[in-house]
Scaffold this active site. Structure first.
Site, short mmCIF file in Angstrom:
data_model
loop_
_atom_site.label_atom_id
_atom_site.label_comp_id
_atom_site.label_asym_id
_atom_site.label_seq_id
_atom_site.Cartn_x
_atom_site.Cartn_y
_atom_site.Cartn_z
N HIS A 178 -44.28 -93.40 -11.14
CA HIS A 178 -43.79 -94.88 -10.89
C HIS A 178 -44.48 -95.70 -9.98
O HIS A 178 -44.26 -96.30 -8.97
CB HIS A 178 -42.52 -94.39 -9.87
CG HIS A 178 -41.37 -95.54 -10.06
ND1 HIS A 178 -39.82 -95.24 -10.10
CD2 HIS A 178 -41.45 -96.99 -10.03
CE1 HIS A 178 -39.35 -96.35 -10.26
NE2 HIS A 178 -40.19 -97.37 -10.40
N ARG A 237 -36.78 -97.35 -16.43
CA ARG A 237 -35.88 -96.37 -15.36
C ARG A 237 -35.98 -95.14 -16.31
O ARG A 237 -35.65 -94.95 -17.22
CB ARG A 237 -34.53 -96.86 -15.01
CG ARG A 237 -34.64 -97.93 -14.01
CD ARG A 237 -35.10 -97.39 -12.73
NE ARG A 237 -35.14 -98.40 -11.73
CZ ARG A 237 -36.13 -99.15 -11.24
NH1 ARG A 237 -37.40 -98.91 -11.77
NH2 ARG A 237 -35.99 -100.07 -10.34
#
Ligand code: NDP
Ligand code: OXD
Length: 317
Positions: A280, A232
Site C-alpha cells: 500500500h 482499495r
C-alpha cells in the site's frame, strides 16, 4: 491562539505532526498518537484529520467544524457510523497524483516487458529471450477515471499504450476512449491490462471478481489479461484472483491494496508466479503537501470561501 487541529494518524502512517505545527504555529495541534498527552476534553477542537481514525473519536468533539482525510480515499472515515454530519475534505495533490501515475506506469511496463518471468529466469541463471509485443498493441483499461485515473491515462498514452477508461459518469479525456457505468462489458472486452483506481463504496465492494475477469479480452498479445489494483483491497476478491491465476484466466497481477492489510502471511499470493505485491505504497501522502493542503482549506473555510476536494458522502467518495 487559534482553534485546535487534532491529528489521528498511527505511527508508520504519517507520524510527523511537527510539520503541521511548523506551518500553523498559532494553532494548538493535538497529536492523538501521543497517548500520554491526550486531552480528555475535546471541546475547542474545530478541525480534525485522520487515517483510519479511532471509531467514535470525531463524534467526541462538540466544536468540530471540518474533517480531513489524510489520503484521497475516505472509506476509512465513512465506515464510522458516528461520524458527524460535517464537511469532509479529502487529499488531492500533484505529488499524490504523480506518485500514483509512476506506480501504474511501472506496473504496466513490468508486465508488458515480462519482467516477472525475467526475474525468475535470473534467479535460475537462465538466458532466454521472449517474444515482445509493443505498447501500442496493448489496450489498458482503467476503472475509475477520477483525479488519479485521468492522469495515469494520460501518462500511459504517452508511453504508447491504447487507453480506455470507465467511470460512473462518462468522461472526456483527450486520446482516451471513455465508457460509462452501463458500458462495463464492452469496456472489459477491450481490455488487456485492467487497472483498478476505484474508491471503496457499496457499489465497488468485490467488483474485481471471477465474473468480471471472465469478461476481459482473451486476445492479449502478452498472453492473457493482467490485473493491476491500487484503489482499495476490499474491491477485489483475492480467492478469485488466485483461482484466475492458477487457471490462466489472468496472466499476472500487481496489487498494492488487499482485502486485509498487511496481507496475511499465509496468503498464497506471496509466492505465486507473475504476481507483483507492494505494501500500500503506490502513492503515499507527502506530509508537507498534506499540511499545506489542510492549512489552505482551513484558511478558505475561515475566510468564508468555498472548500475544495469535498467528499460526496452519499456517493461514498
Ligand atoms: P476520485 O474520486 O477522483 O475518482 C474516483 C473515480 O471512480 C471516478 O471516476 C468515479 O466516477 C469512479 N467511480 C466511483 N464509484 C464508481 C462506480 N460505482 N462505478 C463506476 N465508477 C465509479 O478518486 P481518486 O482518483 O482521487 O482516487 C481513487 C482511489 O484511489 C481512492 O478512493 C483511494 O481508494 C485510492 N488511492 C490509493 C492509493 C494507494 O496508495 N494505493 C493512494 C491514493 C488513493 P465519476 O467520475 O463518474 O464520479
Ligand atoms: C489514499 C491511500 O487513499 O493512500 O490516499 O490509500
Amino acid at each position: 491562539m487559534k482553534s485546535d487541529l487534532l491529528i489521528d494518524v498511527k505511527p508508520g502512517g504519517l507520524g510527523k505532526y511537527e510539520t503541521f505545527q511548523k506551518l500553523m504555529p498559532d494553532r494548538n495541534i493535538i497529536d492523538w498518537n501521543d497517548e500520554p498527552n491526550r486531552p480528555t476534553d475535546l471541546s475547542g477542537v474545530n478541525y480534525a484529520m485522520g487515517w483510519h481514525p479511532e471509531k467514535g473519536l470525531f463524534a467526541r468533539m462538540p466544536d468540530l467544524k471540518l474533517m480531513f482525510s489524510v489520503g484521497a480515499g475516505v472509506d476509512h472515515m465513512l465506515s464510522d457510523d458516528s461520524l458527524p454530519d460535517l464537511p469532509l475534505v479529502r487529499f488531492v495533490d500533484a505529488s499524490l497524483t504523480s506518485r500514483m501515475s509512476e506506480w501504474i506506469c511501472l506496473q504496466c511496463l513490468l508486465h508488458l516487458r515480462q519482467q516477472p518471468t525475467y526475474d525468475r529466469q535470473q534467479a535460475q541463471r537462465v538466458w532466454r529471450d521472449l517474444p515482445q509485443p509493443d505498447a501500442h498493441e496493448i489496450r489498458v483499461g482503467i476503472m475509475g477515471l477520477g483525479v488519479l485515473g485521468q492522469e495515469a491515462a494520460i501518462r500511459l498514452k504517452g508511453l504508447g499504450f491504447q487507453v480506455n477508461g470507465w467511470s460512473r459518469g462518462k468522461k472526456t479525456v483527450p486520446g482516451v476512449n471513455c465508457y460509462d457505468d452501463a458500458q462495463l462489458d464492452e469496456f472489459l472486452a477491450r481490455t488487456d491490462i485492467l487497472i483498478g483506481l476505484l474508491p471503496y463504496t457499496r457499489q465497488t465492494a468485490g467488483i474485481f471478481n471471477a465474473a468480471l475477469f471472465a469478461k476481459l479480452s482473451r486476445s492479449s498479445p502478452i498472453g492473457g489479461p493482467v490485473f493491476i489494483n491500487a484503489g482499495r483491497g476490499k474491491s477485489q476478491v483475492e480467492t478469485d484472483i488466485i483461482s484466475a491465476l492458477k487457471s490462466g484466466r489472468l496472466k499476472g497481477v500487481s496489487l498494492d491494496v488487499f482485502e486485509e492489510e498487511p496481507l496475511p502471511q499465509d496468503s498464497p499470493l506471496w509466492e505465486m508466479e507473475n504476481v507483483v505485491l507492494t505494501p500500500h505504497i503506490a502513492s503515499v501522502s507527502d506530509v508537507k503537501a498534506l499540511a499545506a493542503h489542510v492549512n489552505n482549506q482551513i484558511e478558505r473555510f475561515e475566510a468564508g470561501l468555498e472548500l475544495q476536494c469535498l467528499v460526496d458522502k452519499k456517493a461514498g467518495y
